[in-house]
Design an enzyme around this catalytic site. Structure first.
Site, PDB file in Angstrom:
ATOM      1  CG  HIS A 204     -44.288   4.474  85.938  1.00  0.00           C
ATOM      2  ND1 HIS A 204     -45.519   3.545  86.195  1.00  0.00           N
ATOM      3  CD2 HIS A 204     -43.553   4.098  86.793  1.00  0.00           C
ATOM      4  CE1 HIS A 204     -45.310   2.760  86.966  1.00  0.00           C
ATOM      5  NE2 HIS A 204     -43.981   2.900  87.323  1.00  0.00           N
TER       6      HIS A 204
HETATM    7  C1  UD1 Z   1     -40.344   3.770  90.904  1.00  0.00           C
HETATM    8  C2  UD1 Z   1     -39.793   2.514  91.001  1.00  0.00           C
HETATM    9  C3  UD1 Z   1     -40.901   1.742  90.021  1.00  0.00           C
HETATM   10  C4  UD1 Z   1     -42.118   1.867  90.488  1.00  0.00           C
HETATM   11  C5  UD1 Z   1     -42.565   3.321  90.616  1.00  0.00           C
HETATM   12  C6  UD1 Z   1     -44.024   3.561  91.025  1.00  0.00           C
HETATM   13  C7  UD1 Z   1     -37.564   1.856  91.054  1.00  0.00           C
HETATM   14  C8  UD1 Z   1     -36.407   1.401  90.401  1.00  0.00           C
HETATM   15  N1  UD1 Z   1     -38.480   2.142  90.308  1.00  0.00           N
HETATM   16  O1  UD1 Z   1     -40.160   4.366  89.513  1.00  0.00           O
HETATM   17  O2  UD1 Z   1     -40.604   0.161  90.293  1.00  0.00           O
HETATM   18  O3  UD1 Z   1     -43.354   1.404  89.496  1.00  0.00           O
HETATM   19  O4  UD1 Z   1     -41.896   3.753  91.413  1.00  0.00           O
HETATM   20  O5  UD1 Z   1     -44.290   4.896  90.869  1.00  0.00           O
HETATM   21  O6  UD1 Z   1     -37.590   1.845  92.323  1.00  0.00           O
HETATM   22  N2  UD1 Z   1     -40.412  12.110  91.031  1.00  0.00           N
HETATM   23  C9  UD1 Z   1     -41.096  13.245  91.330  1.00  0.00           C
HETATM   24  N3  UD1 Z   1     -41.581  13.278  92.681  1.00  0.00           N
HETATM   25  C10 UD1 Z   1     -41.790  12.354  93.410  1.00  0.00           C
HETATM   26  C11 UD1 Z   1     -41.154  11.013  93.058  1.00  0.00           C
HETATM   27  C12 UD1 Z   1     -40.521  10.970  91.618  1.00  0.00           C
HETATM   28  O7  UD1 Z   1     -41.203  14.347  90.785  1.00  0.00           O
HETATM   29  O8  UD1 Z   1     -42.514  12.280  94.732  1.00  0.00           O
HETATM   30  C13 UD1 Z   1     -39.945  12.327  89.633  1.00  0.00           C
HETATM   31  C14 UD1 Z   1     -38.408  12.562  89.521  1.00  0.00           C
HETATM   32  O9  UD1 Z   1     -38.224  13.537  88.695  1.00  0.00           O
HETATM   33  C15 UD1 Z   1     -37.719  11.322  89.417  1.00  0.00           C
HETATM   34  C16 UD1 Z   1     -38.630  10.707  88.758  1.00  0.00           C
HETATM   35  O10 UD1 Z   1     -39.873  11.039  89.014  1.00  0.00           O
HETATM   36  O11 UD1 Z   1     -36.564  11.340  89.108  1.00  0.00           O
HETATM   37  C17 UD1 Z   1     -38.645   9.092  89.001  1.00  0.00           C
HETATM   38  O12 UD1 Z   1     -38.617   8.718  90.231  1.00  0.00           O
HETATM   39  P1  UD1 Z   1     -37.913   7.153  90.735  1.00  0.00           P
HETATM   40  O13 UD1 Z   1     -38.521   7.092  92.141  1.00  0.00           O
HETATM   41  O14 UD1 Z   1     -36.572   7.311  90.421  1.00  0.00           O
HETATM   42  O15 UD1 Z   1     -38.683   6.433  89.848  1.00  0.00           O
HETATM   43  P2  UD1 Z   1     -40.083   6.025  89.452  1.00  0.00           P
HETATM   44  O16 UD1 Z   1     -40.144   6.224  87.879  1.00  0.00           O
HETATM   45  O17 UD1 Z   1     -41.136   6.725  90.398  1.00  0.00           O
END
Ligand code: UD1
Length: 362
Positions: A204
């Site tokens: 991811h």
């Molecule tokens: C975040 C953390 C990362 C961790 C990961 C674990 C930061 C900078 N990154 O990355 O260190 O390894 O979590 O999972 O804090 N989304 C959904 N549903 C959710 C959450 C996210 O659809 O419940 C999608 C959204 O499109 C979002 C994308 O995933 O924009 C990324 O989510 P985000 O929390 O920004 O970063 P992660 O890649 O999950």
């Protein structure tokens, strides 16, 4: 009162053992703040249920956004809670945006900050997590280090030794507590795979999934791997969106794209796997504890002990590199895994002793 702030999936396993350890201490009031960084039920709620965590006392509902927007939203919504509850200590976990945002708010209000999983360094500043780690450690009063190398990193940065506590790894506390229930689930059989005959994959990181050519190469590597046995790939929402944008079809063969997995099911699958391929931080540690071969698709790791003492191997995002690293990692499989100092299921107890009794662990 102690406030714990969590928001993203890997935070929840770090909170659970400490929530239990603090609940066992009479007179300690501990409240949980969920930022809402992760909000899908299968990224958040199911972890609270399986880890036996109480419902969060406060929910900030920030959701997904750019780094600046997400970090700022957490800060703006967390500050009033700090003002209202006047905690003596704010605990933050790991290296996600929720971690740094809450640490900054508390530090600026003059509230003591404790960082669980302090001192890890990849020295790769292109990773948002590295920025989050360094800034969080800099403003924290209590630095709870999971490993000796983390202690050394902090000392090298000039952190005074009284602030550093080598408590061990809370992620392993959760694993130790959950392993019997995870094994009892029979997760491999539910997925129609035999123990030690399959690989588990998670990817991811933006560096692996946001660039279409890199993601394509990684999927090709997994399809190849799938020719030798089943490859189970629970797909993070970020990655699912990127795979959909690639328009990839026909990924049948051995490679199976699955929904994100609850904690116990994932642990059950990983513990019986032949190989794990990942870019997660936690899985590098879990596989080392379990003795399961692991390939981490990253140029560096903030958890070097998993390579020097454990089963982990780093690889670039290319087919040949992954194949070679998989062979090297498999050669390191141990039926009696390496025992890493203070990865013993008691890290949360030590943290509670530091917070409540003024104990020190060096
Ligand atoms: C975040 C953390 C990362 C961790 C990961 C674990 C930061 C900078 N990154 O990355 O260190 O390894 O979590 O999972 O804090 N989304 C959904 N549903 C959710 C959450 C996210 O659809 O419940 C999608 C959204 O499109 C979002 C994308 O995933 O924009 C990324 O989510 P985000 O929390 O920004 O970063 P992660 O890649 O999950």
């Amino acid at each position: 009162m102690i406030l714990s702030v969590v928001g993203a999936r890997p935070n929840f396993m770090k909170l659970a053992p400490l929530a239990r350890a603090l609940a066992a201490r009479p007179g300690v009031r501990h409240r949980i703040v969920h930022t809402g960084q992760h909000y899908d039920p299968d990224m958040s709620e199911v972890f609270f249920q399986q880890l036996g965590l109480p419902k969060p006392h406060y929910h900030l509902d920030v959701g997904s956004a750019s780094h600046a927007q997400q970090t700022a939203a957490i800060m703006m919504r967390f500050e009033p809670i700090c003002l209202e509850t006047a905690p003596e200590l704010v605990l933050v976990y790991g290296d996600v945006n929720s971690t740094v945002a809450a640490a900054l708010v508390a530090a600026k209000l003059g509230i003591r900050v404790g960082h669980v999983e302090a001192g890890l360094r990849s020295r790769d500043w292109s990773m948002p997590e590295e920025i989050n780690r360094v800034v969080t450690d800099r403003v924290s009063d209590l630095l709870f280090a999971p490993s000796r190398d983390a202690v050394e990193n902090l000392a090298a940065e000039g952190v005074r030794s009284e602030r550093i506590h080598f408590v061990g790894n809370v992620m392993i506390d959760s694993l130790v507590a959950a392993l019997p229930a995870a094994s009892a689930l029979g997760a491999p059989a539910r997925h129609r795979v035999a123990a030690r005959s399959y690989a588990v994959v998670t990817l991811h990181r933006p560096s692996n999934v946001d660039d279409p050519a890199t993601l394509r190469e990684l999927l090709d590597a997994l399809v190849l791997l799938g020719e030798n046995g089943p490859v189970l790939f629970p797909v993070h929402p970020r990655t699912r969106a990127r795979i959909a944008a690639l328009g990839v079809n026909g990924l049948d063969g051995g490679l199976r794209l699955l929904e994100p997995m609850p904690y116990l099911e994932m642990l059950g699958l990983v513990s019986a796997a032949d190989l794990v391929i990942t870019d997660s931080g936690g899985l590098q540690e879990e596989t080392t504890y379990l003795g399961v071969p692991c390939v981490t698709v990253r140029p560096s790791t903030e958890r070097p002990i998993t390579c020097t003492e454990g089963t982990n191997r780093l690889a670039g995002p290319e087919r040949a590199a992954i194949r070679e690293a998989a062979a090297a990692a498999r050669a390191r499989r141990r039926d009696t895994p390496a025992r890493i100092e203070r990865w013993d299921g008691k890290a949360a107890e030590r943290i509670a002793a530091v917070i409540c009794d003024g104990a020190t662990f060096h």
